[in-house]
Design a protein around this motif. Structure first.
Motif, short mmCIF file in Angstrom:
data_model
loop_
_atom_site.label_atom_id
_atom_site.label_comp_id
_atom_site.label_asym_id
_atom_site.label_seq_id
_atom_site.Cartn_x
_atom_site.Cartn_y
_atom_site.Cartn_z
N ARG A 41 0.83 -1.21 0.00
CA ARG A 41 0.00 0.00 0.00
C ARG A 41 0.86 1.25 0.00
O ARG A 41 2.04 1.21 0.32
CB ARG A 41 -0.89 0.03 1.25
CG ARG A 41 -1.79 -1.16 1.40
CD ARG A 41 -3.08 -0.95 0.64
NE ARG A 41 -4.04 -2.00 1.00
CZ ARG A 41 -4.97 -1.85 1.94
NH1 ARG A 41 -5.08 -0.71 2.59
NH2 ARG A 41 -5.78 -2.84 2.22
N ARG A 42 0.21 2.36 -0.35
CA ARG A 42 0.88 3.66 -0.23
C ARG A 42 0.49 4.28 1.11
O ARG A 42 -0.61 4.02 1.61
CB ARG A 42 0.42 4.59 -1.34
CG ARG A 42 0.74 4.05 -2.69
CD ARG A 42 1.59 4.99 -3.48
NE ARG A 42 2.07 4.27 -4.63
CZ ARG A 42 3.16 4.58 -5.30
NH1 ARG A 42 3.88 5.61 -4.92
NH2 ARG A 42 3.54 3.89 -6.33
N PRO A 43 1.35 5.14 1.68
CA PRO A 43 1.03 5.76 2.96
C PRO A 43 -0.33 6.45 2.96
O PRO A 43 -1.05 6.42 3.96
CB PRO A 43 2.15 6.78 3.15
CG PRO A 43 3.29 6.21 2.40
CD PRO A 43 2.70 5.48 1.22
N SER A 44 -0.71 7.05 1.81
CA SER A 44 -1.97 7.79 1.78
C SER A 44 -3.18 6.88 1.93
O SER A 44 -4.27 7.35 2.21
CB SER A 44 -2.07 8.58 0.47
OG SER A 44 -1.85 7.72 -0.63
N ASP A 45 -2.98 5.55 1.73
CA ASP A 45 -4.10 4.63 1.88
C ASP A 45 -4.25 4.12 3.31
O ASP A 45 -5.11 3.29 3.57
CB ASP A 45 -3.89 3.39 0.96
CG ASP A 45 -3.78 3.79 -0.49
OD1 ASP A 45 -4.36 4.83 -0.84
OD2 ASP A 45 -3.12 3.07 -1.25
#
Ligand SMILES: Nc1ncnc2c1ncn2[C@@H]1O[C@H](COP(=O)(O)OP(=O)(O)O)[C@@H](O)[C@H]1O
Ligand SMILES: [Mg+2]
Lengths: 351, 293
Positions: free
Chosen positions: A136-140
């Motif tokens: 995942r990306r941090p924004s998720d």
């Protein structure tokens, strides 16, 4: 001689701004942090906690004094040459990288072999229970999950010292309590020295091996949580941590005479005005005339595990007593009561 | 959604649709149509001629005396030279614009405002005037020429009327298109990310490569497109500073519509140029989507 301290800070001062506009933020701070210790800087906002942390991390350079990490002088070393990692207050995760790429960042900088990087990233993510979020990306991620990734990223290079700047302050209360326990476990597991910053006294007492209470760029008192709580040496420390009763008194040869009360057998080095401090749970409610002094009961609040009595002293000041004895019934509101002060619970404070 | 809603939408969108059709669709369609026609004897276009792809063939093939087609690389060379010139200009703009944008973002709010103003001032000056200014600076006996001659021991250096002069002129003209989008990214950039990179062992150069540049990539791509695409079609700068010797696509197109009076061929070159640009933009968009997926 083998170094027993992870961090040795000696006489560090720091000012921001130049010339007349310069503001001194740290005044001659000295701290020793032992190996594998959970050390906490505690103090109100603006007292210089973050600045001290940034000096240790290398983001700022001290005006004077020295900083050693594992015996090595790093006073002027850039951050990328220090065996130290930081968990930032806002996490500062790289938005363009996935969770595992974030955690792998430092290992790639160390040019470790690929399979070793993969293994250590896996271990770090497992430690914070984030393996399933690797891609995942941090924004998720939620705040708590980002917090965990930030921890994993900082732990992956196996630093000698982990710096944590109010890492839990952005989390809601329930999550914060959970993370506190996790942090403590993590520190014990990883065997890494923690330098932790918080303005939350409860958090500091619950987590730390030792606490340094800061005010206005100075360390006022340093010691184990119990000592900080039960034997504060400064009025500020006593006031900042939990509820406390402060009594003005006059030191004489035989002890301290409390204003409007008896003389208590407390040892004071030199005569003059002093302040006595006592925690609400250490003072006791007794029949009028049998204690150190008398007071009027203003209010009693039943708290479940204890009853909190608010008294008014003859001098006009308030006095709190926390009584955990459940059988004893509370006296009538407005009645005269006595206050007993066990001598061993009394603290003589410096201003 | 009810029927009246759909109707309302269409009615509301109508002005925009009409404007797009009239101002974008119609001229493009006209250009495409003209590119299929033949050159007129008096006017630029013979509107009555039968449409064919002859103009496109002419870009690559040449009819010999006996009617056989032989390869003509003239236009291909100009095309490649234009792409190269535009690419070099984009690279120069990147090398100059990136540090400038980075530095601007580190200034105080007042400093930023002043720098933004300075960067945009060339926009307010006529393109011709700006190019003539470079003409004066670069010409023999101009101050830059004299300075270079003083430093260069191997005889006088010709600064003007070559590819270097064109690259300088184009870079100067298009630099703001690079600086502004890149700056807008750096302005919002979270500098704590750089501290985090240092903290994790990255030197300044490594932090630039692994954090600053990737995070700034959208701005860098936008700026590169904004420089590269108009550069491909530039014709004032190559005409003035290149001295007409070093042709770029823009000059060829301009010549077809001007002196040569061959509008269909000019239109054909324009269509090819447009297609190449669209292709480049699509490829870039696809690449970015894949990266951020
Ligand atoms: N870069 C800086 N420039 C000027 N003043 C600063 C800077 N960083 C911190 N300060 C000042 O230093 C003081 C201590 O700040 P800080 O260390 O962040 O405190 P804390 O973390 O305890 O809240 C504050 O008064 C703050 O305004
Ligand atoms: Mg702080």
């Amino acid at each position: 001689m083998a170094e027993t301290n992870t961090v040795t800070i000696r006489g560090v001062s720091k000012a921001f701004g130049r010339g007349d506009a310069a503001v001194r933020v740290l005044h001659d701070v000295s701290v020793d942090i032992a190996r594998q210790e959970f050390f906490t800087l505690l103090g109100p906002s603006g007292c210089g906690k973050t600045t001290l942390l940034r000096l240790v991390a290398g983001f700022e350079i001290a005006d004077s004094g020295s900083i050693r990490i594992e015996g090595q002088d790093v006073t002027h070393a850039p951050p990328f040459r220090r065996p130290v990692n930081t968990v930032f207050q806002n996490y500062a995760l790289f938005p363009h990288l996935t969770v595992e790429q974030n955690v792998a960042f430092s290992l790639e900088e160390q040019r470790l072999p690929r399979d070793q990087i993969r293994q250590r990233v896996g271990e770090a993510l497992e430690m914070v229970r984030m393996q399933t979020y690797a891609r995942r990306r941090p924004s998720d991620l939620s705040g708590g999950q980002q917090q965990r990734v930030a921890l994993a990223r900082a732990l992956a290079p196996r630093p000698k010292l982990l710096l944590l700047d109010e890492p839990l302050s952005a989390l809601d209360l329930k999550l914060r309590k959970e993370m506190q326990i996790e942090l403590k476990q993590l520190q014990a597991e990883a065997g890494i020295t923690f330098l932790f910053v918080t303005h939350d006294q409860e958090e500091a007492l619950a987590l730390s091996d030792r606490v340094a209470v800061m005010q206005g760029g100075r360390i006022l008192q340093m010691g184990p949580p119990r000592e900080i709580y039960e034997a504060p040496t400064h009025r500020f420390v006593a006031d900042f941590i939990g509820d406390i009763n402060l009594l003005d008194g006059e030191a004489t040869g035989g002890g301290v005479r409390v204003a409007g009360g008896q003389t208590l057998p407390v040892q004071v080095s030199r005569p003059g005005p002093v302040t006595l401090a006592i925690r609400p749970e250490r003072a006791r409610l007794v029949a009028a005339g049998t204690g150190v002094m008398d007071a009027t009961l203003v209010h009693s609040a039943y708290l479940g595990t204890a009853t909190l009595h608010k008294l008014q002293l003859a001098s006009g000041g308030d006095f709190l007593i926390r009584q955990s004895d459940p059988v004893q019934a509370a006296p009538e509101k407005g009645s005269r009561v006595g206050i007993a002060l066990p001598t061993d619970a009394l603290q003589v404070l410096q201003e | 959604m009810t029927q009246s809603d759909t109707l309302r939408r269409i009615v509301l969108m109508l002005p925009a649709l009409v404007a797009i059709l009239l101002l974008v669709g119609a001229p493009l369609g006209l250009m495409g149509w003209v590119s299929l026609l033949e050159k007129g004897t008096t006017a630029g276009v013979d509107w009555g001629s039968a449409p064919s792809i002859g103009n496109y063939q002419r870009l690559v093939w040449e009819e010999d005396f006996d009617g056989t087609l032989i390869l003509n690389t003239n236009y291909l060379v100009i095309f490649l030279r234009s792409v190269l010139q535009a690419a070099v200009t984009t690279l120069l703009c990147l090398m100059l614009g990136l540090p400038v944008a980075l530095w601007m973002a580190s200034l105080s709010p007042t400093g930023r405002a002043v720098m933004l103003l300075l960067v945009t001032i060339p926009f307010w000056t006529n393109l011709l005037v700006r190019n003539y200014a470079w003409l004066i600076i670069l010409r023999e006996g101009g101050w830059l020429g004299m300075a270079v001659d003083a430093l260069w021991p191997f005889g006088p250096v010709q600064l003007l009327y070559n590819d270097v002069a064109v690259a300088i002129g184009l870079t100067y003209s298009f630099l703001p298109f690079m600086v502004l989008p890149v700056y807008s990214v750096f302005e919002k950039f979270d500098w704590r990310l750089v501290e985090a990179a240092h903290d994790l062992g990255a030197t300044r150069a490594r932090a630039l490569r692994r954090v600053i540049l990737p995070v700034a990539m959208p701005g860098i791509l936008a700026g590169s497109l904004l420089v590269f695409i108009p550069c491909l079609g530039a014709f004032v700068t190559p005409a003035l500073l290149g001295g007409g010797k070093t042709l770029m696509l823009g000059n060829v197109i301009q010549m077809q519509f001007g002196p040569s009076r061959n509008w269909p061929f000019g239109a054909a070159i324009s269509v090819v140029l447009l297609a190449v640009m669209l292709l480049a933009m699509t490829a870039l968009a696809l690449w970015r989507n894949r990266r951020s997926a």
